[in-house]
Every structure is written in C-alpha cells, then in structure tokens.
Design a protein around this motif. Sequence first.
Motif, PDB file in Angstrom:
ATOM      1  N   ARG A  49       0.850  -1.186   0.000  1.00 46.44           N
ATOM      2  CA  ARG A  49       0.000   0.000   0.000  1.00 46.44           C
ATOM      3  C   ARG A  49       0.887   1.239   0.000  1.00 46.44           C
ATOM      4  O   ARG A  49       1.864   1.324   0.739  1.00 46.44           O
ATOM      5  N   VAL A  50       0.541   2.207  -0.853  1.00 42.06           N
ATOM      6  CA  VAL A  50       1.313   3.448  -0.978  1.00 42.06           C
ATOM      7  C   VAL A  50       0.413   4.616  -0.597  1.00 42.06           C
ATOM      8  O   VAL A  50      -0.688   4.760  -1.129  1.00 42.06           O
ATOM      9  N   ASP A  51       0.900   5.431   0.327  1.00 39.99           N
ATOM     10  CA  ASP A  51       0.191   6.641   0.740  1.00 39.99           C
ATOM     11  C   ASP A  51       1.086   7.836   0.443  1.00 39.99           C
ATOM     12  O   ASP A  51       2.125   8.012   1.088  1.00 39.99           O
ATOM     13  N   GLY A  52       0.692   8.628  -0.562  1.00 37.78           N
ATOM     14  CA  GLY A  52       1.459   9.822  -0.886  1.00 37.78           C
ATOM     15  C   GLY A  52       1.395  10.818   0.263  1.00 37.78           C
ATOM     16  O   GLY A  52       0.321  11.049   0.820  1.00 37.78           O
ATOM     17  N   LEU A  53       2.529  11.375   0.632  1.00 36.91           N
ATOM     18  CA  LEU A  53       2.572  12.346   1.725  1.00 36.91           C
ATOM     19  C   LEU A  53       2.727  13.771   1.223  1.00 36.91           C
ATOM     20  O   LEU A  53       2.042  14.677   1.683  1.00 36.91           O
ATOM     21  N   PHE A  54       3.679  13.972   0.311  1.00 38.96           N
ATOM     22  CA  PHE A  54       3.926  15.324  -0.170  1.00 38.96           C
ATOM     23  C   PHE A  54       4.664  15.296  -1.494  1.00 38.96           C
ATOM     24  O   PHE A  54       5.324  14.318  -1.826  1.00 38.96           O
ATOM     25  N   LYS A  55       4.517  16.384  -2.237  1.00 36.58           N
ATOM     26  CA  LYS A  55       5.260  16.579  -3.478  1.00 36.58           C
ATOM     27  C   LYS A  55       5.583  18.059  -3.561  1.00 36.58           C
ATOM     28  O   LYS A  55       4.677  18.901  -3.547  1.00 36.58           O
ATOM     29  N   GLY A  56       6.861  18.381  -3.608  1.00 38.30           N
ATOM     30  CA  GLY A  56       7.283  19.766  -3.657  1.00 38.30           C
ATOM     31  C   GLY A  56       6.858  20.453  -4.944  1.00 38.30           C
ATOM     32  O   GLY A  56       6.735  19.818  -5.989  1.00 38.30           O
ATOM     33  N   GLU A  57       6.588  21.733  -4.818  1.00 36.41           N
ATOM     34  CA  GLU A  57       6.279  22.542  -5.993  1.00 36.41           C
ATOM     35  C   GLU A  57       7.547  23.259  -6.432  1.00 36.41           C
ATOM     36  O   GLU A  57       8.359  23.654  -5.609  1.00 36.41           O
ATOM     37  N   SER A  63       9.810  14.708  -2.984  1.00 40.42           N
ATOM     38  CA  SER A  63       8.505  14.093  -2.739  1.00 40.42           C
ATOM     39  C   SER A  63       8.699  12.948  -1.761  1.00 40.42           C
ATOM     40  O   SER A  63       9.806  12.451  -1.576  1.00 40.42           O
ATOM     41  N   GLY A  64       7.595  12.548  -1.139  1.00 37.31           N
ATOM     42  CA  GLY A  64       7.685  11.462  -0.189  1.00 37.31           C
ATOM     43  C   GLY A  64       6.361  10.769   0.007  1.00 37.31           C
ATOM     44  O   GLY A  64       5.297  11.344  -0.243  1.00 37.31           O
ATOM     45  N   GLY A  65       6.447   9.528   0.446  1.00 41.21           N
ATOM     46  CA  GLY A  65       5.253   8.753   0.713  1.00 41.21           C
ATOM     47  C   GLY A  65       5.544   7.643   1.692  1.00 41.21           C
ATOM     48  O   GLY A  65       6.700   7.274   1.913  1.00 41.21           O
ATOM     49  N   THR A  66       4.489   7.125   2.280  1.00 41.07           N
ATOM     50  CA  THR A  66       4.594   5.986   3.178  1.00 41.07           C
ATOM     51  C   THR A  66       4.259   4.734   2.386  1.00 41.07           C
ATOM     52  O   THR A  66       3.256   4.699   1.664  1.00 41.07           O
ATOM     53  N   VAL A  67       5.103   3.723   2.490  1.00 36.66           N
ATOM     54  CA  VAL A  67       4.892   2.466   1.779  1.00 36.66           C
ATOM     55  C   VAL A  67       4.824   1.354   2.821  1.00 36.66           C
ATOM     56  O   VAL A  67       5.719   1.220   3.652  1.00 36.66           O
ATOM     57  N   THR A  68       3.736   0.581   2.770  1.00 32.26           N
ATOM     58  CA  THR A  68       3.520  -0.515   3.714  1.00 32.26           C
ATOM     59  C   THR A  68       3.554  -1.836   2.957  1.00 32.26           C
ATOM     60  O   THR A  68       2.775  -2.034   2.021  1.00 32.26           O
ATOM     61  N   PHE A  69       4.476  -2.699   3.364  1.00 33.17           N
ATOM     62  CA  PHE A  69       4.677  -4.011   2.736  1.00 33.17           C
ATOM     63  C   PHE A  69       4.150  -5.093   3.673  1.00 33.17           C
ATOM     64  O   PHE A  69       4.553  -5.159   4.837  1.00 33.17           O
ATOM     65  N   GLU A  70       3.276  -5.950   3.185  1.00 32.97           N
ATOM     66  CA  GLU A  70       2.864  -7.123   3.951  1.00 32.97           C
ATOM     67  C   GLU A  70       4.018  -8.130   3.913  1.00 32.97           C
ATOM     68  O   GLU A  70       4.909  -8.020   3.062  1.00 32.97           O
TER      69      GLU A  70
END
Length: 159
Positions: A49-57, A63-70
């Motif tokens: 599951r990927v949750d986007g957190l931010f993307k610079g203008e 940019s960054g995101g949270t990635v959850t691996f089962e």
Amino acid sequence: MKSFIAPIIALSLLSAETNAHASEQVRINRAGSQPSISGAETNFTGSVRVDGLFKGEAPARISGGTVTFEPGARTAWHTHPLGQTLIVTAGVGYVQQESGERQEIRSGDVVWIPPHVRHWHGATASSGMTHIAVSEAEDGTTVTWAEKVSDTVYSGARP
C-alpha cells in the motif's frame, strides 16, 4: 474624492502582493486527505500500500510517501536519479543493492541509497514493514523501474 480612491488602490496593491506570495505560505497537507493506492503489480511483488505524503512545488523537487509491505512483499529492482532516503517506521524488512548482501532493516533505521544504485527493499517473509520514502525528481523523474526481484534473490542469494 482622492481620499476615497487611495485606500481602494492600496487594497488592490495589497491583494495583488498577497496573491503573488501565496506560494510562500505555510501549507498543511492533512493526514488522510489523499487516498491510499495499491502498489503497481509491475513494480511490486505481494501486497503493498502506498500513501502519498507530499510533493514539492517548483523549484522544489522533493517528494515522499509511506509504503507498507505485507510479509513477503517487496519492490522490483529500481534506481533513483538523485538517490533515496528510507525511514523505517514499523516492522522488519530488507534492502539490497545489486552485487551486495541483503541487509535487514528495522523500525527506527534510516537508509540512504545513492543516485543510480540499483536496489530493492521490502518486508521479511514473516514480518510486515513500513517506511517513509523520500526522493527528488530530476527532469520530472524520481524512479526508474526494472525487473522484479526473484524469489532466489529475495531469499538471500546475491544477484
């Protein structure tokens, strides 16, 4: 009449100045304001599951995101033109660069992957893992994906 027009002109100029600097305002991206997405099957093995957190203008390019691996889930081989930082926030996982040993990573670890280093990362077979991934774009690109990681390499064999 002059005294009535002067404040209107001043307010117009202030409004234009405020709009010109709108991008300089502190902005809060509220948690949960962006929907979660499943990791693309072409770029991941297993449930991710990927949750986007931010993307610079512009001129920012971060940019960054949270990635959850089962358990057992992982990325495909990939590179980043300007490198990547992983901040492990939960669980236990692995990271491996091409021609290197698979290394265990745990909650609290911070991993730096240099530019253009071919690598993969993901959960162990028995534990899920979550990390925040931070990277920068070069010419609009933050990642170049390659083939999936084989079960043999995932199990600890050197590529």
